[in-house]
Scaffold this active site. Structure first.
Site, PDB file in Angstrom:
ATOM      1  N   GLU D  71       0.799  -1.228   0.000  1.00 10.47           N
ATOM      2  CA  GLU D  71       0.000   0.000   0.000  1.00 10.47           C
ATOM      3  C   GLU D  71       0.827   1.271   0.000  1.00 10.47           C
ATOM      4  O   GLU D  71       0.413   2.277  -0.587  1.00 10.47           O
ATOM      5  CB  GLU D  71      -0.985  -0.006   1.173  1.00 10.47           C
ATOM      6  N   HIS D 140     -11.432  -5.111   9.380  1.00 10.33           N
ATOM      7  CA  HIS D 140     -11.823  -4.906   7.980  1.00 10.33           C
ATOM      8  C   HIS D 140     -13.067  -4.052   7.835  1.00 10.33           C
ATOM      9  O   HIS D 140     -13.658  -4.020   6.763  1.00 10.33           O
ATOM     10  CB  HIS D 140     -12.117  -6.262   7.305  1.00 10.33           C
TER      11      HIS D 140
HETATM   12  C1  TPP Z   1      -2.362  -4.617   4.242  1.00  8.53           C
HETATM   13  C2  TPP Z   1      -3.352  -5.457   3.524  1.00  8.53           C
HETATM   14  N1  TPP Z   1      -3.552  -5.275   2.212  1.00  8.53           N
HETATM   15  C3  TPP Z   1      -4.439  -6.019   1.533  1.00  8.53           C
HETATM   16  C4  TPP Z   1      -5.155  -6.987   2.170  1.00  8.53           C
HETATM   17  C5  TPP Z   1      -6.192  -7.814   1.400  1.00  8.53           C
HETATM   18  N2  TPP Z   1      -5.705  -9.180   1.272  1.00  8.53           N
HETATM   19  C6  TPP Z   1      -6.119 -10.138   2.124  1.00  8.53           C
HETATM   20  S1  TPP Z   1      -5.381 -11.591   1.833  1.00  8.53           S
HETATM   21  C7  TPP Z   1      -4.502 -10.969   0.554  1.00  8.53           C
HETATM   22  C8  TPP Z   1      -3.563 -11.861  -0.211  1.00  8.53           C
HETATM   23  C9  TPP Z   1      -2.441 -12.352   0.630  1.00  8.53           C
HETATM   24  O1  TPP Z   1      -1.668 -13.261  -0.067  1.00  8.53           O
HETATM   25  P1  TPP Z   1      -0.573 -14.138   0.644  1.00  8.53           P
HETATM   26  O2  TPP Z   1       0.256 -13.279   1.537  1.00  8.53           O
HETATM   27  O3  TPP Z   1       0.145 -14.900  -0.394  1.00  8.53           O
HETATM   28  O4  TPP Z   1      -1.357 -15.135   1.618  1.00  8.53           O
HETATM   29  P2  TPP Z   1      -2.399 -16.264   1.239  1.00  8.53           P
HETATM   30  O5  TPP Z   1      -3.751 -15.643   1.272  1.00  8.53           O
HETATM   31  O6  TPP Z   1      -2.027 -16.782  -0.108  1.00  8.53           O
HETATM   32  O7  TPP Z   1      -2.276 -17.309   2.282  1.00  8.53           O
HETATM   33  C10 TPP Z   1      -4.803  -9.629   0.360  1.00  8.53           C
HETATM   34  C11 TPP Z   1      -4.223  -8.779  -0.687  1.00  8.53           C
HETATM   35  C12 TPP Z   1      -4.957  -7.146   3.548  1.00  8.53           C
HETATM   36  N3  TPP Z   1      -5.644  -8.032   4.271  1.00  8.53           N
HETATM   37  N4  TPP Z   1      -4.040  -6.386   4.203  1.00  8.53           N
END
Ligand code: TPP
Ligand code: TPP
Ligand code: MG
Ligand code: MG
Lengths: 336, 335, 336, 335
Positions: D71, D140
């Site tokens: 971000e 959230h």
């Molecule tokens: C700071 C922030 N930005 C965006 C999000 C929205 N978001 C939730 S899960 C996710 C993807 C995360 O991917 P990863 O770290 O690979 O974990 P996975 O879900 O694959 O286990 C995003 C972008 C968030 N929760 N927090």
């Protein structure tokens, strides 16, 4: 210290037979629990944001058998597998997911914020990257206490691109904190493929930028995962500092329940499912004579019964009373 | 006041020294009190203005630890260590730098007790300095207490003098919840006659420093000193001011403020932060509701204009609420 | 792509004679300007937070001769050398520092926020790390424009430990942005020695974690600095993406004016001052027959006159009128 | 209203579609309009709820770009590109995630115009969704508009319906300054009959959607729909409500609100954000000052209790300002 490939070959620690079975028990628990979760959401009996862990069972199972009850974990919204492997009791977990007052957090946290300090399960965060800075703090406390406790910080591949990752690894290395950074690399961050978000082919390579050992391991292989975790945990306990483990895996069912997976190829998904680590490992245990079919079947039936019991318990539990809405804001509840 | 009380032993100390003493006393009393932040240890000078000077030498490098420039990691480490049983005093050098650690402060420190159903608490104090008037420009001078007061789970403390700073810091450190402790740079260096022994001052309690009958002036931090000067000026004209130093912004002392304004019927609220959507709005909104029909004049709010903190001295002085501005506002309520 | 040591040997670009002299001119301008700044603060005629750049003259001088006017730079509170090298006019600079309406920012930004888009000097930030994400955006715009412009993001060694560094390098590499990350490693972050804040011995090693070339260069050697910058800038212009340059240097006069340097050893400080890059390079230019003593003396005298003129201009200028306090908050001034 | 106006062509669209159309129209009209954020391009699904769906296919991957989870880098890239001549629509998926980009938003986007003396401006729109009621829990669901309204240099826009969402987005994109564009998830999916052509709606202008004489209800975002329902319920009891949808929170439309309350003499302000130190405070504080002696009842504020957003449905529903709550507050002003 550069990125190391260690914990391999003859020097690698091997789980004994009982531990191998225990790893399987945890994997199976996670798998069955995930199936029960998706089923109950599909049925409409529970509504919640659900981040399936199906396909990632090995990582926390093979790590957590190396941990003591008082070791700590921090995890993320996709963390129920981590919680279960660490020993969070099923009834309280299900009650939390169902928003009941009997839940770990009295229903106030929900699936994205499971916490159960009695099991060492300290934090589930919904903010990408945030498990790491807080894990450092728990590790720092353990270091000050000279307790030999370690802390596991779980996060995803996508999280390795956010600022908190960088700050946490630098501080942990500098202060030689007893923390293990476990990147569960399932190759997707929501709908974004690994290579479209991450500028390096292996996240473990970033460890060198912090003078920290980093290793990429097959996170779907219980033996390799165990060996790597064992070495990293021992190093942390012995005051030798943190490790970055990149555990390669794959999530079978999209980012969040309801996600239609359009961003995955059919091939990669079906290949991953064909290599489902749970039945594969089960077969290996039997083939290697570590456990009999009967023993595993009994264990599985027992897990099924426990999950059924937990769901029943949860659904029969009360919703939190309205007073809970403003309780636990401050320790002296009711202030303001 | 009894004779004994009149003989309280005092010495001249600054807010810097007062906070230093409070942290030292807390560390002495409880081995679980620890300190971290950029340059806070003595090897690095004990803080950029010396608030933590001497502490690492006295209590050891383990308990007073300088960090890299890494505010998310600082607050994360504080939160984790707090959950792990410590009471952590974390320094974020300037209030504007909380912006790189807001997730840790707002989504975690403030919420973990609630989201865990009371299982984990975060007893940390986040110290920071701020304030215009020292030519630091737009990114080093903001007062952001309204953000934190709007965030359930945080407490916000803003002392105006050494005695309060010490007593409030003692309470902040033993408080079971996260406390934002905001120090105004302009008020740092002036020595005040201060009791040698200061007892903890409960959070959430304002202080009526002067009773009066015509108008209540409510303020905090360095602007409270200006309010005090304004009250003196008004007294010369026969206007009797009741002066309230809020000290804690969240939870704020509604009872004391309401009781005072009920008596005087007039109120002026003054703070350095931008007036719009500032702390004064909450107080004015509360007063108009609680004392409807009992107010003799509209509640007046003073704060900074809707603008960034300017560099140039003439503009910077015009930015900060002035004694004259407070006097004029108080007079306006009496017009 | 791993950390590379490039721009060396026969392949390294060499500045021609005129460029060598121009580098010196910029270095001397920065040095004299810094001396004038410290002198005027000591005299009490101006009050401001001042972050001396004395000792770091080479870096922006040898970089900026590779830049066009419409290339962009972002820098930090310790950035007046970067601004001068990029061509920010002395009068407007001094007027800004003096808080006058004739300043680059009408006196509203001050020394920590010098901006002069006409010279490509887009940003001076007071927040550690924040030059980098914004530099990415400028580079992104240039890439979209297909303008072949490049952007330089300056920051300190301490800044390499903050989250914004990580996010910026990852994104820049992924998007192949025409940006060059210049870490001016003066070995201290405020009062903290490099090794007490940074977990890796060379910041350039972090580049490998972003699949980006990274190089450590003697930032006090104009020839090496020129060659490294030249190559990185050419790569960026040609669409080959970003580079991390770690330029080793030393600041002579503490973090901020008034700082008593207690955290440096006398030896390291006097060694650095003995190796003062400005007179060293001057001597080399003369020894190599690139310039004569007379020519350099004339050039220096000219700079001194310009600085004196700028100070006079600044101090004779008006303070901003009070209306400026609420102007420029929104484009349509006076709103709200 | 003229006959021609009555025949405006309409279609049923949701807020999601309305914002999508606005961005598409803006991109069509100006090649300098670009979009970035996590998963915003079609390869990644055109946004997690599809707000930007189709845009990358239509306008190309260069102009609609998915980012890593980063971000600070997203907002930094938006700021830099904006200074570089683009008009950038940046998505921060959920409002709570602004906490990891606050430095970029507050110290940079908001201040650069001022600190540069007007030389650099930051024409960006930061889109984000939020809101309780969909079981997303504590991290959230927050409404943080009061923080941004307290930050000079930012504009804050919060539409309640598709037509406003479209018209306000059109203005936000062409606005020369940074606009925080806050979308409530609960209001995303309901289709409304909406004009096919929507003109830009000026920022800073509230909309009086219903005239009335007894009490003014001021609200915005999804809570405005509840206020509308409350007004209908009150009408059944013969209470005549004047309804104001604020639409822009900063700068807010003081003139319209003051004129309305001057007429009705009573005001209720309702928002989802925590009541304490919320937007309602600024409005109430302003009204008591501007209309001193003209109010027939204290200005009532409704907002969330001082607590984090809970997960459990019963608590979550109790957290959000309800129609019944608004009705009761309006009645209380008439009691
Ligand atoms: C700071 C922030 N930005 C965006 C999000 C929205 N978001 C939730 S899960 C996710 C993807 C995360 O991917 P990863 O770290 O690979 O974990 P996975 O879900 O694959 O286990 C995003 C972008 C968030 N929760 N927090
Ligand atoms: C986010 C943030 N944290 C802390 C500070 C306070 N601070 C100002 S300069 C500085 C040291 C920076 O060191 P370095 O990056 O090495 O740059 P240098 O000053 O040596 O040029 C610190 C900690 C800040 N400005 N911003
Ligand atoms: Mg992933
Ligand atoms: Mg440095």
């Amino acid at each position: 210290m550069a990125t190391t490939s260690y914990a391999t070959g003859a020097n690698a620690a091997q789980p004994d037979a009982a531990t191998q079975i225990e790893i399987y028990r945890r994997m199976n628990l996670i798998m069955q629990n995930d199936e029960a979760s998706r089923k109950i959401i599909r049925s409409g009996r529970l509504m919640m944001p659900y981040y399936s862990q199906r396909g990632q069972e090995v990582i926390p199972s093979a790590i957590s058998v190396n941990l003591n009850d008082d070791d700590k974990i921090c995890t993320i919204y996709r963390g129920i597998h981590d919680m279960l492997a660490k020993g969070v009791p099923l009834r309280a977990l299900w009650a939390e997911i169902a928003g009941r007052v009997t839940g770990t957090c009295k229903g106030k946290g929900g699936p994205m914020h499971i916490t159960h300090p009695a099991s060492g399960a300290i934090l589930t965060t919904g903010i990408v990257g945030s498990s790491m800075p807080i894990a450092n703090g728990l590790a720092w406390a353990a270091k000050l206490d000279k307790s030999r406790q370690v802390t596991i910080a779980n996060f995803g591949d996508g999280a390795s691109n956010i600022g908190a990752f960088h700050e946490s690894l630098n501080l942990a290395s500098l202060w030689k904190l007893p923390v293990i950074f476990v990147c569960q690399n399932n190759r997707f961050a929501e709908h974004t493929r690994y290579e479209n978000g991450t500028s390096v082919d292996q996240i473990s390579k970033r460890a060198a930028g912090y003078g920290m050992p980093g290793i990429t391991v097959d996170g779907n292989d219980p033996y390799e995962m165990y060996a790597v975790a064992n070495e990293a945990i021992n190093r942390a306990r012995d005051g030798e500092g943190p490790t970055l483990i990149e555990a390669m895996t794959f999530r079978f069912f999209g980012h969040v329940f309801g996600d239609d997976d359009f961003y995955m190829t059919k091939e990669e998904k079906s290949a991953a499912m064909a290599a489902d680590p749970v039945p594969l490992y089960r077969a290996k245990l039997i083939a290697n004579g570590v456990a009999t079919e009967e023993k595993l079947a009994a264990l599985e039936a027992d897990i099924a019964a426990q999950i059924a019991d937990a769901i029943e318990f949860a659904l029969a539990s009360d919703m939190p009373p309205l007073e809970e809405l403003t309780r636990d804001v401050y320790a002296e509840q009711g202030v303001a | 006041m009894s004779a004994a009380e009149n003989k309280i032993e005092t010495k001249k100390i600054t807010i810097i020294q007062a906070i230093n003493e409070a942290i030292a006393e807390a560390m002495e009393a409880d081995p679980k009190v620890i300190v971290l932040g950029e340059d806070v240890a003595d090897r690095e000078g004990g803080g950029v203005v010396g608030v933590t000077r001497g502490l690492s030498t006295r209590f050891g490098d383990d308990r007073v630890r300088s960090t890299p420039i890494t505010e998310q990691a600082i607050i994360g480490a504080a939160i984790g260590a707090a959950i792990g049983g410590y009471k952590v005093v974390a320094e974020i050098m300037l209030m504007n730098f909380t912006t790189v650690a807001m997730d840790m402060i707002v989504n975690h420190a403030a919420k973990l007790r609630f989201m865990s159903g009371g299982q984990t608490g975060v007893p940390i104090v986040i110290r920071m300095m701020t304030g215009a008037g020292i030519s630091s420009g737009g990114q080093h001078s903001d007062f952001l207490e309204a953000w934190f007061a709007h965030t359930p789970g945080l407490k916000v403390v803003m002392p105006s003098n050494p005695e309060d700073a010490k007593g409030l810091m003692l309470s902040a450190i033993t408080d079971p919840d996260p406390v934002m402790f905001v120090e105004c740079t302009r008020a740092y260096f002036t020595p005040y006659e201060t009791p040698v022994k200061v007892a903890p001052i409960p959070l959430g309690k304002a202080k009526v420093t002067q009773e009066g009958t015509d108008v209540t002036i409510i303020s905090y931090s360095e602007i409270f000193l200006r309010a005090t000067a304004a009250a003196a000026a008004l007294a010369k004209d026969g206007i009797s001011v009741e002066l309230i130093d809020l000290r804690t912004i969240s939870p704020w002392d509604r009872a004391t403020v309401i009781a005072s304004v009920k008596k005087t019927g007039r109120a002026v609220i003054a703070h350095e932060a931008v007036k719009q959507f500032g702390v004064g709005a909450e107080i004015a909104a509360t007063l108009q509701e609680e004392l409807f029909g009992q107010l003799k004049a509209p509640v007046k709010r003073l704060g900074a204009p809707y603008t960034s903190v300017p560099f140039s001295g003439v503009l910077e002085q015009a930015f900060i609420v002035s004694v004259a501005g407070i006097v004029a506002a108080a007079r306006a309520t009496l017009a």
